[in-house]
Design an enzyme around this catalytic site. Sequence first.
Site, PDB file in Angstrom:
ATOM      1  N   HIS A 145       8.743  -4.254  -3.474  1.00  0.00           N
ATOM      2  CA  HIS A 145       7.922  -4.439  -2.271  1.00  0.00           C
ATOM      3  C   HIS A 145       8.805  -4.953  -1.142  1.00  0.00           C
ATOM      4  O   HIS A 145       9.768  -5.687  -1.374  1.00  0.00           O
ATOM      5  CB  HIS A 145       6.804  -5.442  -2.569  1.00  0.00           C
ATOM      6  CG  HIS A 145       5.935  -5.748  -1.390  1.00  0.00           C
ATOM      7  ND1 HIS A 145       5.080  -4.825  -0.839  1.00  0.00           N
ATOM      8  CD2 HIS A 145       5.792  -6.891  -0.649  1.00  0.00           C
ATOM      9  CE1 HIS A 145       4.448  -5.370   0.190  1.00  0.00           C
ATOM     10  NE2 HIS A 145       4.861  -6.616   0.326  1.00  0.00           N
ATOM     11  N   ASP A 205       0.810  -1.219   0.000  1.00  0.00           N
ATOM     12  CA  ASP A 205       0.000   0.000   0.000  1.00  0.00           C
ATOM     13  C   ASP A 205       0.845   1.271   0.000  1.00  0.00           C
ATOM     14  O   ASP A 205       0.344   2.353   0.299  1.00  0.00           O
ATOM     15  CB  ASP A 205      -0.939   0.005   1.214  1.00  0.00           C
ATOM     16  CG  ASP A 205      -0.187  -0.090   2.541  1.00  0.00           C
ATOM     17  OD1 ASP A 205       1.060  -0.139   2.504  1.00  0.00           O
ATOM     18  OD2 ASP A 205      -0.840  -0.128   3.596  1.00  0.00           O
ATOM     19  N   CYS A 264       4.746  -0.243   2.773  1.00  0.00           N
ATOM     20  CA  CYS A 264       5.229  -1.597   3.082  1.00  0.00           C
ATOM     21  C   CYS A 264       6.543  -1.604   3.865  1.00  0.00           C
ATOM     22  O   CYS A 264       6.708  -2.398   4.801  1.00  0.00           O
ATOM     23  CB  CYS A 264       5.349  -2.437   1.812  1.00  0.00           C
ATOM     24  SG  CYS A 264       6.466  -1.776   0.555  1.00  0.00           S
TER      25      CYS A 264
END
Length: 302
Positions: free
Chosen positions: A286, A164, A167
């Site tokens: 990520h 989002d 992270c």
Amino acid sequence: MEGSEDEEAEAGGPLQQLVKRQRREKRELQAKIQGMKNAVPKNDKKRRKQLAEEVAKLEAELEQKHKEELKQLKEAMPEQNKIDSIADGVANFELEGREQQIQHPRISKAQKRREKKAALEKEREERIAEAEIENLTGARHLESQKLASLLAARHLEIKQIPSDGHCMYRAIEDQLKDHHNSWTVATLRNQTAKYIHSHFDDFLPFLTNPNTGDMYSKEEFEKYCDDIANTAAWGGQLELRALSHILQTPIEVVQMDSPSIIVGEEYSGKPIILVYMRHAYGLGEHYNSVKLLTDATTENGS
């Protein structure tokens, strides 16, 4: 259940048969792994570590076998599909011609709806089968397998963090719970922005405008710090450097094809460990957290 699934697989095409067989082999391997876990005492850390490495190896070998099978089938399928499609088309044409000669039956609206539903269901199953191939051969899957193996050797596993924009901060927040620290994502962002802002000379040389390549102006630097504190701006190595100073803790970033990056090596104590994933999501990089592999092993073995 196994018998009915096998019969269903035989009724499908080669791809469906292969995917279902591979699912069965995965279940069988998991059952075998569970038996291996149950056979090792929970307090035997050495054997637990050896077991984790062996499990990772077994899973990697099975995944590689499945990948090769799918690759071979994918290479062989296109020409066969053409032949099957032509044969099916001729057979349907001949059958429809005979039926029209005999009775010219009318297709009811209900029958049309059923046929449309069946066609949509077939299309959905084909997409699922294609997704199975992508999951077993794509960069995301290969990255996950490699990282799982690297972490298993350290008796760790990935702990998923939402993608989002927060992270990296969420992963650090999760790790800090083990340090009995209750800092929130908002606190981490605010402290990071303040630290970078107050150490202007240390960070500015590393900040450049992506369009011009020029070093940030004072206004751009101010906006950069404001975005850290007040938006879901993605965090990277500069923010990790700031956080290591703020927390006075080393931060290690585990990645797939390169050695781990460690920032804050000047600090002692238990490091915060993050997992950097380049292919986890379509939007790009990520960060995930980690947890002890024994957490899952204990739950499954109890």
